[in-house]
Motif scaffolding. Structure first.
Motif, PDB file in Angstrom:
ATOM      1  N   CYS A 138      45.896  29.553  41.446  1.00  0.00           N
ATOM      2  CA  CYS A 138      45.193  30.788  41.083  1.00  0.00           C
ATOM      3  C   CYS A 138      45.148  30.908  39.567  1.00  0.00           C
ATOM      4  O   CYS A 138      46.140  30.653  38.889  1.00  0.00           O
ATOM      5  CB  CYS A 138      45.906  32.002  41.665  1.00  0.00           C
ATOM      6  SG  CYS A 138      45.882  32.040  43.474  1.00  0.00           S
ATOM      7  N   ASN A 154      43.875  33.765  37.796  1.00  0.00           N
ATOM      8  CA  ASN A 154      44.031  35.106  37.228  1.00  0.00           C
ATOM      9  C   ASN A 154      44.678  36.018  38.271  1.00  0.00           C
ATOM     10  O   ASN A 154      44.938  35.619  39.403  1.00  0.00           O
ATOM     11  CB  ASN A 154      42.680  35.660  36.748  1.00  0.00           C
ATOM     12  CG  ASN A 154      41.642  35.738  37.855  1.00  0.00           C
ATOM     13  OD1 ASN A 154      41.952  36.096  38.987  1.00  0.00           O
ATOM     14  ND2 ASN A 154      40.399  35.391  37.537  1.00  0.00           N
ATOM     15  N   GLU A 155      44.915  37.255  37.873  1.00  0.00           N
ATOM     16  CA  GLU A 155      45.624  38.198  38.727  1.00  0.00           C
ATOM     17  C   GLU A 155      44.845  38.514  40.006  1.00  0.00           C
ATOM     18  O   GLU A 155      45.428  38.661  41.082  1.00  0.00           O
ATOM     19  CB  GLU A 155      45.905  39.482  37.943  1.00  0.00           C
ATOM     20  CG  GLU A 155      46.974  40.330  38.556  1.00  0.00           C
ATOM     21  CD  GLU A 155      47.460  41.417  37.630  1.00  0.00           C
ATOM     22  OE1 GLU A 155      47.454  42.573  38.073  1.00  0.00           O
ATOM     23  OE2 GLU A 155      47.838  41.119  36.488  1.00  0.00           O
ATOM     24  N   GLU A 156      43.526  38.607  39.906  1.00  0.00           N
ATOM     25  CA  GLU A 156      42.717  38.898  41.095  1.00  0.00           C
ATOM     26  C   GLU A 156      42.818  37.766  42.121  1.00  0.00           C
ATOM     27  O   GLU A 156      42.953  38.008  43.325  1.00  0.00           O
ATOM     28  CB  GLU A 156      41.261  39.122  40.719  1.00  0.00           C
ATOM     29  CG  GLU A 156      40.407  39.557  41.894  1.00  0.00           C
ATOM     30  CD  GLU A 156      38.977  39.873  41.494  1.00  0.00           C
ATOM     31  OE1 GLU A 156      38.126  39.821  42.391  1.00  0.00           O
ATOM     32  OE2 GLU A 156      38.714  40.161  40.319  1.00  0.00           O
ATOM     33  N   GLU A 157      42.782  36.533  41.654  1.00  0.00           N
ATOM     34  CA  GLU A 157      42.939  35.395  42.566  1.00  0.00           C
ATOM     35  C   GLU A 157      44.338  35.376  43.180  1.00  0.00           C
ATOM     36  O   GLU A 157      44.508  35.019  44.346  1.00  0.00           O
ATOM     37  CB  GLU A 157      42.668  34.080  41.842  1.00  0.00           C
ATOM     38  CG  GLU A 157      41.207  33.847  41.537  1.00  0.00           C
ATOM     39  CD  GLU A 157      40.945  32.503  40.877  1.00  0.00           C
ATOM     40  OE1 GLU A 157      41.881  31.669  40.786  1.00  0.00           O
ATOM     41  OE2 GLU A 157      39.801  32.284  40.459  1.00  0.00           O
ATOM     42  N   ALA A 193      46.210  38.045  43.772  1.00  0.00           N
ATOM     43  CA  ALA A 193      46.217  39.095  44.795  1.00  0.00           C
ATOM     44  C   ALA A 193      45.511  38.607  46.053  1.00  0.00           C
ATOM     45  O   ALA A 193      45.962  38.879  47.175  1.00  0.00           O
ATOM     46  CB  ALA A 193      45.559  40.361  44.260  1.00  0.00           C
ATOM     47  N   SER A 194      44.427  37.863  45.889  1.00  0.00           N
ATOM     48  CA  SER A 194      43.720  37.295  47.042  1.00  0.00           C
ATOM     49  C   SER A 194      44.605  36.317  47.802  1.00  0.00           C
ATOM     50  O   SER A 194      44.548  36.244  49.037  1.00  0.00           O
ATOM     51  CB  SER A 194      42.444  36.565  46.592  1.00  0.00           C
ATOM     52  OG  SER A 194      41.503  37.479  46.113  1.00  0.00           O
ATOM     53  N   ASN A 246      38.861  47.097  45.533  1.00  0.00           N
ATOM     54  CA  ASN A 246      38.057  46.531  44.443  1.00  0.00           C
ATOM     55  C   ASN A 246      38.876  46.181  43.204  1.00  0.00           C
ATOM     56  O   ASN A 246      38.435  45.387  42.382  1.00  0.00           O
ATOM     57  CB  ASN A 246      36.932  47.491  44.059  1.00  0.00           C
ATOM     58  CG  ASN A 246      35.917  47.640  45.170  1.00  0.00           C
ATOM     59  OD1 ASN A 246      35.785  46.768  46.019  1.00  0.00           O
ATOM     60  ND2 ASN A 246      35.208  48.751  45.179  1.00  0.00           N
ATOM     61  N   ASP A 247      40.049  46.779  43.064  1.00  0.00           N
ATOM     62  CA  ASP A 247      40.917  46.508  41.919  1.00  0.00           C
ATOM     63  C   ASP A 247      41.926  45.401  42.195  1.00  0.00           C
ATOM     64  O   ASP A 247      42.800  45.141  41.377  1.00  0.00           O
ATOM     65  CB  ASP A 247      41.656  47.782  41.496  1.00  0.00           C
ATOM     66  CG  ASP A 247      40.710  48.877  41.047  1.00  0.00           C
ATOM     67  OD1 ASP A 247      39.647  48.542  40.495  1.00  0.00           O
ATOM     68  OD2 ASP A 247      41.036  50.063  41.257  1.00  0.00           O
ATOM     69  N   GLY A 248      41.852  44.795  43.366  1.00  0.00           N
ATOM     70  CA  GLY A 248      42.774  43.725  43.720  1.00  0.00           C
ATOM     71  C   GLY A 248      44.068  44.205  44.340  1.00  0.00           C
ATOM     72  O   GLY A 248      44.950  43.406  44.618  1.00  0.00           O
TER      73      GLY A 248
END
Length: 94
Positions: A9, A11-14, A16-17, A49-51
């Motif tokens: 991953c 970044n942080e969004e990835e 969280a995913s 939407n914010d992860g």
């Protein structure tokens, strides 16, 4: 577990995913817990939407989403709840 969920991953969004995928795959749903003294059923986990990861809680035909970091867990824990604990540790380290 954090490493397993966030491998590859960028970044942080990835990341969280990655946790969302692990929780979706491993957490036994539905399970019952109490929120503000009311017994609810956790029927799903969603990513906003914010992860952030949210538990979809149901009671008396109504739904409410509660952040996994704020969700009270029952005793005994449902199978796969260790992924919620790992997500909380990861989230607190951000």
């Amino acid at each position: 577990m954090i490493e397993e969920a966030t491998v590859d991953c960028y970044n942080e969004e990835e990341q969280a995913s990655g946790f969302f995928a692990m929780i979706e795959e491993n957490l036994t749903l539905p399970f019952r817990t109490c929120i503000l003294g009311i017994e609810v059923s956790v029927v799903a986990v969603e990513m906003d939407n914010d992860g952030g990861l949210k538990a979809v809680c149901e009671h008396a035909g109504k739904q409410q989403r509660i952040g996994l970091t704020d969700l009270s867990l029952p005793s005994p824990l449902p199978s796969g709840a260790e992924w919620i604990a790992a997500y909380r540790r990861w989230r607190c380290s951000r």
